[in-house]
Write a protein that holds these residues in place. Structure first.
Motif, PDB file in Angstrom:
ATOM      1  N   ARG A   1      32.871  26.545  54.736  1.00  0.00           N
ATOM      2  CA  ARG A   1      32.656  25.920  53.828  1.00  0.00           C
ATOM      3  C   ARG A   1      34.022  25.496  53.324  1.00  0.00           C
ATOM      4  N   ARG A   2      34.758  26.298  53.289  1.00  0.00           N
ATOM      5  CA  ARG A   2      36.330  26.138  52.956  1.00  0.00           C
ATOM      6  C   ARG A   2      37.058  25.276  54.035  1.00  0.00           C
TER       7      ARG A   2
ATOM      8  N   ASP B   1      34.141  61.999  47.032  1.00  0.00           N
ATOM      9  CA  ASP B   1      35.812  62.663  47.510  1.00  0.00           C
ATOM     10  C   ASP B   1      36.487  62.225  46.403  1.00  0.00           C
ATOM     11  N   ASP B   2      37.109  63.217  45.675  1.00  0.00           N
ATOM     12  CA  ASP B   2      37.801  62.919  44.423  1.00  0.00           C
ATOM     13  C   ASP B   2      38.952  62.171  44.489  1.00  0.00           C
ATOM     14  N   GLY B   3      39.640  62.113  45.803  1.00  0.00           N
ATOM     15  CA  GLY B   3      40.654  61.138  45.865  1.00  0.00           C
ATOM     16  C   GLY B   3      40.288  59.808  46.043  1.00  0.00           C
ATOM     17  N   ALA B   4      38.946  59.542  46.551  1.00  0.00           N
ATOM     18  CA  ALA B   4      38.349  58.198  46.661  1.00  0.00           C
ATOM     19  C   ALA B   4      38.439  57.507  45.339  1.00  0.00           C
ATOM     20  N   ILE B   5      38.208  57.929  44.172  1.00  0.00           N
ATOM     21  CA  ILE B   5      38.227  57.430  42.973  1.00  0.00           C
ATOM     22  C   ILE B   5      39.517  57.190  42.162  1.00  0.00           C
ATOM     23  N   GLY B   6      40.482  58.225  42.502  1.00  0.00           N
ATOM     24  CA  GLY B   6      41.645  58.324  41.769  1.00  0.00           C
ATOM     25  C   GLY B   6      41.620  58.849  40.461  1.00  0.00           C
ATOM     26  N   PRO B   7      42.748  59.150  39.789  1.00  0.00           N
ATOM     27  CA  PRO B   7      42.864  59.677  38.434  1.00  0.00           C
ATOM     28  C   PRO B   7      42.100  59.053  37.639  1.00  0.00           C
ATOM     29  N   ASP B   8      41.473  59.761  36.495  1.00  0.00           N
ATOM     30  CA  ASP B   8      40.562  59.237  35.570  1.00  0.00           C
ATOM     31  C   ASP B   8      41.669  58.676  34.285  1.00  0.00           C
ATOM     32  N   ARG B   9      42.153  57.638  34.611  1.00  0.00           N
ATOM     33  CA  ARG B   9      43.002  56.908  33.729  1.00  0.00           C
ATOM     34  C   ARG B   9      43.103  55.440  33.990  1.00  0.00           C
ATOM     35  N   ARG B  10      43.063  54.757  33.021  1.00  0.00           N
ATOM     36  CA  ARG B  10      43.374  53.198  33.341  1.00  0.00           C
ATOM     37  C   ARG B  10      44.677  52.952  33.847  1.00  0.00           C
ATOM     38  N   SER B  11      44.480  52.089  35.155  1.00  0.00           N
ATOM     39  CA  SER B  11      45.700  51.721  35.811  1.00  0.00           C
ATOM     40  C   SER B  11      46.335  50.724  35.125  1.00  0.00           C
ATOM     41  N   PRO B  12      47.723  50.261  35.309  1.00  0.00           N
ATOM     42  CA  PRO B  12      48.438  49.299  34.534  1.00  0.00           C
ATOM     43  C   PRO B  12      47.873  47.899  34.986  1.00  0.00           C
ATOM     44  N   LYS B  13      47.806  46.983  33.982  1.00  0.00           N
ATOM     45  CA  LYS B  13      47.244  45.759  34.309  1.00  0.00           C
ATOM     46  C   LYS B  13      48.487  44.693  34.588  1.00  0.00           C
ATOM     47  N   ARG B  14      47.908  43.750  35.477  1.00  0.00           N
ATOM     48  CA  ARG B  14      49.264  42.611  35.784  1.00  0.00           C
ATOM     49  C   ARG B  14      48.329  41.239  35.693  1.00  0.00           C
ATOM     50  N   ALA B  15      49.234  40.353  35.401  1.00  0.00           N
ATOM     51  CA  ALA B  15      48.972  38.951  35.013  1.00  0.00           C
ATOM     52  C   ALA B  15      48.305  38.511  36.552  1.00  0.00           C
ATOM     53  N   PHE B  16      47.338  37.605  36.526  1.00  0.00           N
ATOM     54  CA  PHE B  16      46.650  37.275  37.721  1.00  0.00           C
ATOM     55  C   PHE B  16      45.768  36.112  37.229  1.00  0.00           C
ATOM     56  N   LEU B  17      45.839  35.268  38.485  1.00  0.00           N
ATOM     57  CA  LEU B  17      45.040  33.837  38.455  1.00  0.00           C
ATOM     58  C   LEU B  17      43.996  34.018  39.335  1.00  0.00           C
ATOM     59  N   ASN B  18      42.891  33.367  39.087  1.00  0.00           N
ATOM     60  CA  ASN B  18      41.769  33.239  40.008  1.00  0.00           C
ATOM     61  C   ASN B  18      40.876  32.122  39.593  1.00  0.00           C
ATOM     62  N   VAL B  19      40.713  31.279  40.704  1.00  0.00           N
ATOM     63  CA  VAL B  19      40.077  30.027  40.517  1.00  0.00           C
ATOM     64  C   VAL B  19      38.623  30.270  40.442  1.00  0.00           C
ATOM     65  N   ILE B  20      37.985  29.795  39.516  1.00  0.00           N
ATOM     66  CA  ILE B  20      36.211  30.241  39.092  1.00  0.00           C
ATOM     67  C   ILE B  20      35.732  28.964  39.372  1.00  0.00           C
ATOM     68  N   ARG B  21      36.144  27.707  39.527  1.00  0.00           N
ATOM     69  CA  ARG B  21      35.277  26.620  39.717  1.00  0.00           C
ATOM     70  C   ARG B  21      36.212  25.722  40.689  1.00  0.00           C
ATOM     71  N   SER B  22      35.559  25.281  41.774  1.00  0.00           N
ATOM     72  CA  SER B  22      36.448  24.475  42.595  1.00  0.00           C
ATOM     73  C   SER B  22      35.526  24.136  43.929  1.00  0.00           C
ATOM     74  N   ARG B  23      35.765  23.160  44.450  1.00  0.00           N
ATOM     75  CA  ARG B  23      34.920  22.596  45.621  1.00  0.00           C
ATOM     76  C   ARG B  23      35.515  23.466  47.066  1.00  0.00           C
ATOM     77  N   ALA B  24      36.856  23.623  46.907  1.00  0.00           N
ATOM     78  CA  ALA B  24      37.695  24.100  48.304  1.00  0.00           C
ATOM     79  C   ALA B  24      38.087  25.426  48.007  1.00  0.00           C
ATOM     80  N   ASP B  25      38.726  25.758  46.744  1.00  0.00           N
ATOM     81  CA  ASP B  25      39.393  26.824  46.425  1.00  0.00           C
ATOM     82  C   ASP B  25      38.864  27.945  45.682  1.00  0.00           C
ATOM     83  N   ILE B  26      37.443  27.983  45.519  1.00  0.00           N
ATOM     84  CA  ILE B  26      36.780  28.913  44.782  1.00  0.00           C
ATOM     85  C   ILE B  26      37.232  30.531  45.058  1.00  0.00           C
ATOM     86  N   GLY B  27      37.457  31.324  44.357  1.00  0.00           N
ATOM     87  CA  GLY B  27      37.963  32.789  44.540  1.00  0.00           C
ATOM     88  C   GLY B  27      39.371  33.095  45.018  1.00  0.00           C
ATOM     89  N   VAL B  28      39.958  31.877  45.268  1.00  0.00           N
ATOM     90  CA  VAL B  28      41.531  31.896  45.425  1.00  0.00           C
ATOM     91  C   VAL B  28      42.167  32.550  44.369  1.00  0.00           C
TER      92      VAL B  28
END
Length: 369
Positions: free
Chosen positions: A216-217, A80-107
């Protein structure tokens, strides 16, 4: 100078010549190779045909969806053409992601304005890490897509890619921020990146049936809260809960109905905790099957028993409905408390589990401490 000659089989190649054709000047070894290759090819072809017939015979009594020919005959589905969206780069936003942690991985979280990272639950980006200070570090947007990181006089300091942060420093896309035992990646992420990280966080951190935190969490959060209670001399209670009547629902209506009441019970437990455990960061999880667990910081045995009774009463009167069928499970609850009954998480869960068995033996649908 003598002229080198090759047989016709060598010149033309054995793959392009039928095995029944005898070529003039063909060497014996080449003729033998052609015959052998053709026989091997015939055997493979016949074996594949027999396997296909056997597969069709085996599957004819089950379901047509397992037919290999049907998979190919169905063709490729169109996107479905609408499922992918327009062929252009979407705007970027500043983002934090926990990549190593005992309890918060993925937050993860977006950065807007000023973001405070720390162990304090009131922080913008709270972490379950006892080596992180209450208010450990802060990230501030300064416009034009620029973000400044500063350490807030934390006990163990803040590092970026191994370099200690002194004063303030600008963050770049991909920088890894080290606080305590936790590693956080700073990214400028587009919609597809953010959707991916959110999906991973949901898979790691949530139970899909109940939408409660994953086991786990929950376990890591319990350890964190218990250590905090020990440091501050405060009580902490654990509830072990087991639903009554789920097997009868499964046997009478089917496992889809049993799964439904388990999921709804988990959501109801979360609602009771949210309404009755004000400001103590109580948490619940599905322990396994139709069993649940919860911990309640700042609750002694009496206070925790009251919350347990609220959960029991809410489930007894819920009257869950699915497909116009009313389902009436109940729940039995065992309660144990730190430091009154147990001093560590394993002993605490074991004591609550023993109280749960006493509730079951008493006749189910009750609370025991």
């Amino acid at each position: 100078m003598p002229q080198l000659r090759s047989c016709w089989g060598c010149v033309l190649g054995i793959d392009s010549i039928p095995p029944e054709v005898v070529l003039p000047g063909e060497c014996c070894s080449k003729k033998f190779a052609r015959d052998t290759a053709a026989a091997d090819l015939l055997n493979v072809s016949m074996s594949a045909s027999v396997s296909r017939i056997d597969m069709s015979l085996e599957l004819s009594g089950t379901s047509a969806k397992y037919s290999d020919t049907q998979c190919f005959d169905a063709g490729t589905l169109r996107v479905d053409d609408g499922a992918i969206g327009p062929d252009r780069r979407s705007p970027k936003r500043a983002f934090l992601n926990v990549i190593r942690s005992r309890a918060d991985i993925g937050v993860n979280a977006f950065l807007t304005g000023r973001t405070v990272i720390g162990r304090n639950p009131q922080c913008t980006f709270p972490l379950h890490d006892l080596k992180v200070s209450g208010n450990h570090a802060a990230i501030t947007s300064v416009g034009d897509g620029q973000f400044l990181l500063e350490d807030l006089n934390s006990t163990n300091g803040t590092r970026v890619d191994g370099v200690p942060v002194v004063g303030r420093r600008f963050l770049a896309d991909g920088d890894k921020i080290f606080v305590g035992e936790t590693v956080i990646r700073f990214s400028l992420a587009d919609k597809f990146d953010i959707d991916f990280h959110s999906e991973v966080a949901a898979l790691v951190g949530r139970d899909p049936l109940t939408d409660l935190p994953s086991k786990r969490r929950f376990d890591e959060a319990l350890e964190f809260s218990l250590e905090s209670s020990r440091r501050h001399g405060r009580p902490l209670a654990v509830l072990m809960m087991d639903m009554d009547g789920v097997k009868q629902i499964n046997d009478t209506h089917g496992h889809l109905y049993g799964a439904y009441v388990i999921g709804q019970t988990g959501r109801l437990i979360a609602n009771v905790l949210a309404a009755s455990v004000h400001g103590s960061n109580g948490q619940a999880c599905r322990f396994g099957g139709d069993e649940f667990s919860a911990f309640l910081p700042d609750h002694d045995l009496q206070a925790a028993s009251r919350v347990a009774e609220q959960i029991r009463g809410a489930i007894q009167t819920a009257n869950f409905k699915k497909d116009r069928i009313t389902l009436r499970p109940t729940i039995s609850v065992g309660v144990a408390c730190f430091p009154q009954i147990a001093a560590d998480s394993i002993a605490l869960v074991t004591a609550a589990d023993a109280a749960l068995y006493r509730a079951k033996a008493r006749g189910k649908n009750c609370v025991m401490a």
